[in-house]
Design a protein around this motif. Sequence first.
Motif, short mmCIF file in Angstrom:
data_model
loop_
_atom_site.label_atom_id
_atom_site.label_comp_id
_atom_site.label_asym_id
_atom_site.label_seq_id
_atom_site.Cartn_x
_atom_site.Cartn_y
_atom_site.Cartn_z
N CYS A 205 56.74 25.39 7.57
CA CYS A 205 55.98 25.22 6.33
C CYS A 205 55.58 26.56 5.72
O CYS A 205 55.64 26.80 4.44
CB CYS A 205 54.89 24.32 6.65
N THR A 206 55.12 27.44 6.79
CA THR A 206 54.73 28.61 6.33
C THR A 206 55.91 29.67 5.57
O THR A 206 55.86 30.18 4.38
CB THR A 206 54.40 29.61 7.36
N ARG A 207 57.13 29.19 6.08
CA ARG A 207 58.23 29.98 5.17
C ARG A 207 58.46 29.24 4.11
O ARG A 207 58.97 30.01 2.78
CB ARG A 207 59.54 29.77 6.32
N ILE A 208 58.43 28.05 3.76
CA ILE A 208 58.69 27.32 2.57
C ILE A 208 57.43 28.01 1.64
O ILE A 208 57.63 28.26 0.31
CB ILE A 208 58.39 25.91 2.68
N ALA A 209 56.17 28.06 2.08
CA ALA A 209 55.21 28.64 1.03
C ALA A 209 55.56 29.91 0.76
O ALA A 209 55.49 30.50 -0.44
CB ALA A 209 53.79 28.52 1.78
N ARG A 210 55.95 30.86 1.77
CA ARG A 210 56.23 32.26 1.34
C ARG A 210 57.51 32.30 0.25
O ARG A 210 57.45 33.19 -0.20
CB ARG A 210 56.49 32.82 2.81
N ASP A 211 58.32 31.33 0.45
CA ASP A 211 59.34 31.31 -0.57
C ASP A 211 58.95 30.68 -1.75
O ASP A 211 60.08 30.51 -2.80
CB ASP A 211 60.51 30.53 0.10
N GLY A 212 57.44 30.60 -2.27
CA GLY A 212 57.27 29.86 -3.37
C GLY A 212 57.28 28.32 -3.58
O GLY A 212 57.43 27.92 -4.63
N PHE A 213 57.54 27.91 -2.60
CA PHE A 213 57.65 26.34 -2.46
C PHE A 213 59.10 25.89 -3.14
O PHE A 213 59.26 24.82 -3.65
CB PHE A 213 56.49 25.48 -3.06
N GLU A 214 60.15 26.90 -3.18
CA GLU A 214 61.38 26.47 -3.44
C GLU A 214 62.02 25.28 -3.03
O GLU A 214 62.02 25.28 -1.63
CB GLU A 214 62.01 27.56 -3.62
N GLY A 215 62.48 24.35 -3.47
CA GLY A 215 63.29 23.08 -2.94
C GLY A 215 62.34 22.28 -2.65
O GLY A 215 62.67 21.30 -1.95
N THR A 216 60.93 21.99 -2.89
CA THR A 216 60.19 21.05 -2.35
C THR A 216 60.41 19.80 -3.46
O THR A 216 60.85 19.96 -4.40
CB THR A 216 58.53 21.38 -2.39
N LEU A 217 60.18 18.68 -2.70
CA LEU A 217 60.62 17.48 -3.53
C LEU A 217 59.38 16.79 -4.27
O LEU A 217 59.75 15.94 -4.95
CB LEU A 217 61.16 16.38 -2.53
N VAL A 218 58.36 17.09 -3.77
CA VAL A 218 57.14 16.56 -4.59
C VAL A 218 56.97 17.52 -5.85
O VAL A 218 56.45 18.80 -5.65
CB VAL A 218 55.92 16.28 -3.86
N GLN A 219 57.31 17.08 -7.13
CA GLN A 219 56.93 18.04 -8.10
C GLN A 219 56.09 17.22 -9.11
O GLN A 219 55.77 16.15 -9.03
CB GLN A 219 58.42 18.04 -8.75
N SER A 220 55.52 17.95 -10.12
CA SER A 220 54.58 17.41 -11.00
C SER A 220 55.14 17.27 -12.58
O SER A 220 56.22 17.93 -12.71
CB SER A 220 53.22 18.05 -11.30
#
Length: 139
Positions: free
Chosen positions: A124-139
Amino acid sequence: MVRLRGHHLLCLLTFVGEGYTPAFTGNFRLIAARLSNGEAIEIVEGPDDICVPMLDRPEAHCRNTDIRDRDAWALAAIGERLGIALKAGSILNLDGQRLDALRAAFAAGLIRAACHECEWSGFCTRIARDGFEGTLVQS
């Protein structure tokens, strides 16, 4: 309404489609789509909608007391960040502004006490560091 336990409010911030099992991941993908479509969240104690595919597994941590501690820490940190009291029975609408605020706080390490000793923390730290790229919950 999506039923979520406290620490899963953190997990949804970085969910990119990885998980414990294919059933778990498929279920979480459906929940991510529902949240992205604006469905509200009801805070619950104990196992929630994300836990469902794991509940028949003896090694599932869904019922462990240390996970309940994580839930409490997550609710306290998120509630403080959003300026609202969160507890079982609370209803939370996760609009774009709130999602952005929580992701910024997550990336800054301000709401991650519940992530202590989580096997996914580094991921999760890596995902946050990469700007949450590719996350599936979007607004």
